[in-house]
Design an enzyme around this catalytic site. Structure first.
Site, PDB file in Angstrom:
ATOM      1  N   HIS A 179       0.585  -0.003 -10.068  1.00 49.02           N
ATOM      2  CA  HIS A 179      -0.273  -0.883  -9.270  1.00 49.02           C
ATOM      3  C   HIS A 179      -0.682  -2.113 -10.099  1.00 49.02           C
ATOM      4  O   HIS A 179      -1.871  -2.454 -10.186  1.00 49.02           O
ATOM      5  CB  HIS A 179      -1.524  -0.130  -8.786  1.00 49.02           C
ATOM      6  CG  HIS A 179      -2.096  -0.688  -7.507  1.00 49.02           C
ATOM      7  ND1 HIS A 179      -2.589   0.101  -6.500  1.00 49.02           N
ATOM      8  CD2 HIS A 179      -2.252  -1.973  -7.084  1.00 49.02           C
ATOM      9  CE1 HIS A 179      -3.032  -0.663  -5.513  1.00 49.02           C
ATOM     10  NE2 HIS A 179      -2.837  -1.923  -5.847  1.00 49.02           N
ATOM     11  N   ARG A 200       0.856  -1.186   0.000  1.00 56.81           N
ATOM     12  CA  ARG A 200       0.000   0.000   0.000  1.00 56.81           C
ATOM     13  C   ARG A 200       0.892   1.235   0.000  1.00 56.81           C
ATOM     14  O   ARG A 200       1.905   1.303   0.704  1.00 56.81           O
ATOM     15  CB  ARG A 200      -0.934   0.020   1.219  1.00 56.81           C
ATOM     16  CG  ARG A 200      -1.843  -1.181   1.336  1.00 56.81           C
ATOM     17  CD  ARG A 200      -2.648  -1.449   0.075  1.00 56.81           C
ATOM     18  NE  ARG A 200      -3.527  -0.348  -0.282  1.00 56.81           N
ATOM     19  CZ  ARG A 200      -4.777  -0.206   0.157  1.00 56.81           C
ATOM     20  NH1 ARG A 200      -5.282  -1.098   0.990  1.00 56.81           N
ATOM     21  NH2 ARG A 200      -5.513   0.806  -0.236  1.00 56.81           N
ATOM     22  N   GLU A 224      -1.814   7.881  -5.328  1.00 55.44           N
ATOM     23  CA  GLU A 224      -2.008   7.263  -6.649  1.00 55.44           C
ATOM     24  C   GLU A 224      -3.425   7.413  -7.197  1.00 55.44           C
ATOM     25  O   GLU A 224      -3.669   7.160  -8.383  1.00 55.44           O
ATOM     26  CB  GLU A 224      -1.659   5.781  -6.602  1.00 55.44           C
ATOM     27  CG  GLU A 224      -2.625   4.931  -5.813  1.00 55.44           C
ATOM     28  CD  GLU A 224      -2.248   3.456  -5.812  1.00 55.44           C
ATOM     29  OE1 GLU A 224      -3.098   2.635  -6.189  1.00 55.44           O
ATOM     30  OE2 GLU A 224      -1.103   3.126  -5.432  1.00 55.44           O
TER      31      GLU A 224
END
Length: 333
Positions: free
Chosen positions: A295, A234, A263
């Site tokens: 990601h 994370r 993000e």
């Protein structure tokens, strides 16, 4: 059940439609992210299906409740973007996908370690330009390297198994000891000792109050010089501005990020024709020893199938009034 799926992408829709053949839900796909401005799109739906960067804060939950939504189905493991107490107040059940192909994230982690160590991105660019000079591409043997894993859940455990094959010295920090990791010979250390000991550190823990900015300026200052830092977990586990200072000083020699703490406005979108206004992120991209992916660590066929199947199964169980093992039950005062 009638489901409004937000943050849709072609690959999401393909897998959801394929797996839904055995469930029979009525799914409507929305490209928009779920937030207070788009929550009205879910009016009349029994459930919404949301992703990791959707905004399920108090205002969104209130609007979903007004529209009749009774289930929030997260197609991800993390749920820090959900106001669970507001959901509970409105009797909205929140379910998630607690695990999906942990191998996918673990293998991406190893790929980042290898790519950074052997300067693969820089080497590829050079060769494409006809430059076969080796200066600046020097790496090191992973064998006997001291690797520290912060968080030894399933993903962290698999990362350690892979690294054991590289004959690394393995260390870990986690409030809860994983016996399988101990059987592999992993040595658990207090966090400050791990930071001082290891020349490769990889993060595999959830984002909760205790882990927010677990890697801050103080933590970075305790690390070995020229440390390799990897985060496929994370974004907010790392204080990005502190990491940039670490890169500038040389304390951080390699940085691999598949996640970024801001993000939400960047990842999963094509911004190639736009100016990125996030100065902190733009600064990160200027360092030659930083590797950023958008990601994508979870992004394998196996994982997408499992995410779709678990999500649709969760909704079906809630619809039938059954107890769902993947329901998040908050403790609210």
């Amino acid at each position: 059940m009638k489901i409004a799926l937000f943050s849709n992408k072609t690959y999401t829709q393909n897998f959801m439609q394929k797996l839904n053949e055995s469930y029979g839900h009525k799914i409507e796909f929305f490209e928009q992210r779920l937030n207070p401005e788009t929550a009205h799109l879910a009016e009349g739906f029994g459930a919404v299906c949301a992703f990791v960067n959707d905004d399920l804060g108090e205002e969104t939950i209130e609007k979903l409740s007004e529209g009749g939504v009774k289930t929030v189905a997260l197609r991800c493991a993390g749920y820090n973007n959900v106001d669970l107490c507001t959901a509970k107040k409105h009797d909205i059940k929140v379910v998630r996908v607690p695990a999906y192909s942990p191998n996918a994230v673990a293998e991406h982690t190893i790929a980042m370690i290898l790519a950074l160590n052997r300067n693969l991105c820089r080497a590829r660019s050079r060769v494409r330009e006809g430059n076969f000079e080796l200066q600046g591409l020097l790496g090191f043997d992973l064998s006997q390297s001291k690797v520290g894993i912060i968080g030894t859940g399933k993903i962290g455990e698999i990362v350690l198994k892979i690294l054991k094959g590289f004959e690394c010295e393995l260390y870990a920090y986690d409030p809860y000891i994983n016996e399988e990791c101990e059987k592999m010979g992993v040595k658990y250390l207090p966090l400050d000792e791990l930071l001082k000991t290891c020349n490769i550190i990889s993060l595999h823990c959830p984002l909760v109050k205790q882990t927010h900015h677990i890697i801050d300026a103080d933590a970075i200052n305790q690390m070995c010089d020229n440390v390799m830092l990897i985060n496929t977990s994370r974004g907010a586990l790392i204080d990005t501005k502190a990491a940039i200072e670490g890169l500038k000083s040389g304390k951080i020699g390699y940085l691999g990020l598949d996640v970024y703490e801001e993000e939400e406005e960047l990842f999963f979108e094509d911004l190639s024709n736009e100016i990125i206004t996030d100065d902190t992120f733009a600064r990160l991209l200027m360092f030659p020893n930083v590797l950023v992916t958008g990601h994508q660590a979870f992004f394998t066929k196996n994982a997408l199938e499992q995410i779709a199947d678990t999500t649709l199964s969760n909704v079906a169980m809630v619809e039938r009034g059954e107890e769902c093992p993947n329901q998040i039950c908050p403790k609210c005062v």
